[in-house]
Design a protein around this motif. Structure first.
Motif, mmCIF file in Angstrom:
data_model
loop_
_atom_site.group_PDB
_atom_site.id
_atom_site.type_symbol
_atom_site.label_atom_id
_atom_site.label_comp_id
_atom_site.label_asym_id
_atom_site.label_seq_id
_atom_site.Cartn_x
_atom_site.Cartn_y
_atom_site.Cartn_z
ATOM 1 N N SER A 126 -31.356 -5.505 1.449
ATOM 2 C CA SER A 126 -30.576 -4.565 0.633
ATOM 3 C C SER A 126 -29.814 -5.247 -0.500
ATOM 4 N N GLY A 127 -29.113 -6.338 -0.207
ATOM 5 C CA GLY A 127 -28.373 -7.003 -1.262
ATOM 6 C C GLY A 127 -27.090 -7.630 -0.760
ATOM 7 N N ILE A 128 -26.125 -7.777 -1.674
ATOM 8 C CA ILE A 128 -24.840 -8.376 -1.354
ATOM 9 C C ILE A 128 -23.811 -7.272 -1.162
ATOM 10 N N TRP A 129 -23.089 -7.381 -0.056
ATOM 11 C CA TRP A 129 -22.077 -6.396 0.303
ATOM 12 C C TRP A 129 -20.713 -7.063 0.353
ATOM 13 N N PHE A 130 -19.717 -6.449 -0.277
ATOM 14 C CA PHE A 130 -18.344 -6.902 -0.128
ATOM 15 C C PHE A 130 -17.747 -6.268 1.120
ATOM 16 N N ASP A 131 -17.052 -7.076 1.910
ATOM 17 C CA ASP A 131 -16.283 -6.591 3.048
ATOM 18 C C ASP A 131 -14.800 -6.807 2.760
ATOM 19 N N LEU A 132 -14.006 -5.771 2.994
ATOM 20 C CA LEU A 132 -12.562 -5.844 2.825
ATOM 21 C C LEU A 132 -11.883 -5.440 4.125
ATOM 22 N N HIS A 133 -10.800 -6.133 4.420
ATOM 23 C CA HIS A 133 -10.011 -5.813 5.616
ATOM 24 C C HIS A 133 -8.537 -5.860 5.233
ATOM 25 N N LEU A 134 -7.844 -4.744 5.440
ATOM 26 C CA LEU A 134 -6.423 -4.642 5.102
ATOM 27 C C LEU A 134 -5.661 -4.120 6.310
ATOM 28 N N LYS A 135 -4.519 -4.753 6.567
ATOM 29 C CA LYS A 135 -3.610 -4.241 7.592
ATOM 30 C C LYS A 135 -2.188 -4.352 7.076
ATOM 31 N N SER A 136 -1.418 -3.283 7.261
ATOM 32 C CA SER A 136 -0.041 -3.281 6.784
ATOM 33 C C SER A 136 0.908 -3.814 7.850
ATOM 34 N N GLU A 137 2.137 -4.090 7.423
ATOM 35 C CA GLU A 137 3.224 -4.273 8.382
ATOM 36 C C GLU A 137 3.498 -2.916 9.034
ATOM 37 N N ASP A 138 4.333 -2.893 10.054
ATOM 38 C CA ASP A 138 4.722 -1.615 10.644
ATOM 39 C C ASP A 138 5.281 -0.707 9.555
ATOM 40 N N TYR A 139 5.003 0.572 9.673
ATOM 41 C CA TYR A 139 5.418 1.513 8.641
ATOM 42 C C TYR A 139 6.912 1.413 8.328
ATOM 43 N N ILE B 209 0.854 -1.176 0.000
ATOM 44 C CA ILE B 209 0.000 0.000 0.000
ATOM 45 C C ILE B 209 0.896 1.234 0.000
ATOM 46 N N TYR B 210 0.543 2.183 -0.860
ATOM 47 C CA TYR B 210 1.352 3.369 -1.108
ATOM 48 C C TYR B 210 0.559 4.604 -0.704
ATOM 49 N N PHE B 211 1.198 5.475 0.054
ATOM 50 C CA PHE B 211 0.605 6.746 0.440
ATOM 51 C C PHE B 211 1.430 7.853 -0.216
ATOM 52 N N LYS B 212 0.824 8.551 -1.146
ATOM 53 C CA LYS B 212 1.561 9.538 -1.928
ATOM 54 C C LYS B 212 2.208 10.597 -1.037
ATOM 55 N N ASP B 213 3.516 10.786 -1.228
ATOM 56 C CA ASP B 213 4.311 11.824 -0.558
ATOM 57 C C ASP B 213 4.561 11.555 0.914
ATOM 58 N N ASN B 214 4.272 10.338 1.396
ATOM 59 C CA ASN B 214 4.649 10.057 2.782
ATOM 60 C C ASN B 214 6.145 9.705 2.815
ATOM 61 N N PRO C 55 8.688 6.303 -0.012
ATOM 62 C CA PRO C 55 8.270 6.299 -1.418
ATOM 63 C C PRO C 55 8.111 4.901 -2.011
ATOM 64 N N ASN C 56 8.708 3.894 -1.367
ATOM 65 C CA ASN C 56 8.585 2.520 -1.872
ATOM 66 C C ASN C 56 7.395 1.778 -1.287
ATOM 67 N N SER C 57 6.556 2.476 -0.542
ATOM 68 C CA SER C 57 5.294 1.927 -0.007
ATOM 69 C C SER C 57 5.525 0.988 1.167
ATOM 70 N N HIS C 58 4.460 0.281 1.566
ATOM 71 C CA HIS C 58 4.486 -0.568 2.759
ATOM 72 C C HIS C 58 3.920 -1.948 2.445
ATOM 73 N N SER C 59 4.520 -2.963 3.012
ATOM 74 C CA SER C 59 4.025 -4.326 2.825
ATOM 75 C C SER C 59 2.675 -4.500 3.522
ATOM 76 N N ILE C 60 1.839 -5.331 2.920
ATOM 77 C CA ILE C 60 0.533 -5.643 3.504
ATOM 78 C C ILE C 60 0.631 -6.957 4.273
ATOM 79 N N LYS C 61 0.232 -6.907 5.517
ATOM 80 C CA LYS C 61 0.345 -8.063 6.413
ATOM 81 C C LYS C 61 -0.899 -8.941 6.366
#
Length: 222
Positions: A30-43, A4-9, A12-18
């Motif tokens: 209502s219908g079908i809902w997608f749930d997403l869960h993302l957590k990175s490694e330490d910055y 995951i990349y945060f522009k200008d933080n 610049p090479n981004s962070h690994s996703i854990k």
């Protein structure tokens, strides 16, 4: 690729996703809902050596300082962790078609928001530099050739609400490969026949799915 990349933080090479999870739930009203869960490694997980910022006067915002980011360790971006609503992808009027995911970019909480407080009831919550806000999500699912795995591309905007900033001025972009869809959960109490009829009300091809007794949800046929 799973980064995951945060522009200008400060990284610049981004962070690994854990952690990354992708599942769905069917809500009959209502219908079908997608749930997403993302957590990175330490910055700072990819830093070769521990760095200390020089103590010099610097009027730049917190976004540009490693010492600030490291106070909060890692990012969590999720519809499940704090009970946010997720992404509506299939209704009775507009069925979810898994065969066309690669041709669809889902958009949610597009800017400008209807109300300045809408971030509290957003599709996804975020912990970045404290409990901040995320909006203007664009999410794309692409099936990997020759497998049942997907590549997920997710971008959006961030407001540093924890620091009292309400403007969505910062960008994020994540790419996650080899993602397995965890299936569609249904409310309890339905017979096998009723479960399948309910699913058919919201998906284009019910035969793509099979009920998993072990996981108690509909999963994609392998």
């Amino acid at each position: 690729m799973n980064r995951i990349y945060f522009k200008d933080n400060p990284w610049p090479n981004s962070h690994s996703i854990k952690e990354f999870e992708w599942e769905a739930r069917l809500e009959p009203d209502s219908g079908i809902w997608f749930d997403l869960h993302l957590k990175s490694e330490d910055y700072d997980a990819d830093d070769i050596v521990e760095e200390e910022e020089e103590e010099e006067e610097d009027d730049r915002p917190d976004w540009y300082h490693k010492i600030v980011w490291n106070n909060y360790h890692a990012v969590t971006l999720s519809s499940t962790f704090w009970g946010h609503k997720g992404l509506l992808v299939g209704t009775e009027a507009n069925h979810l078609d898994f065969t066309k995911l690669a041709h669809t970019t889902f958009e949610v909480d597009t800017l400008p928001l209807q109300d300045e407080r809408d971030y509290e009831d957003g599709a996804f919550g975020i912990y970045l530099l404290g409990h901040d806000a995320a909006a203007d999500h664009r999410i794309h699912f692409e099936k990997n050739t020759g497998s049942i795995d997907f590549t997920v591309r997710w971008s959006g905007k961030i407001a540093l609400m924890y620091a009292g900033q309400e403007e969505f001025k910062y960008d994020f972009d994540a790419t996650i490969t080899n993602v397995t869809f965890s299936g569609i959960k249904l409310p309890e109490g339905y017979s096998p026949e009723k479960r399948r009829l309910l699913l058919a009300s919201f998906v284009s091809d019910v035969d793509l799915f099979v009920w998993s007794h072990e996981r108690e949800r509909f999963v994609l046929r392998s």
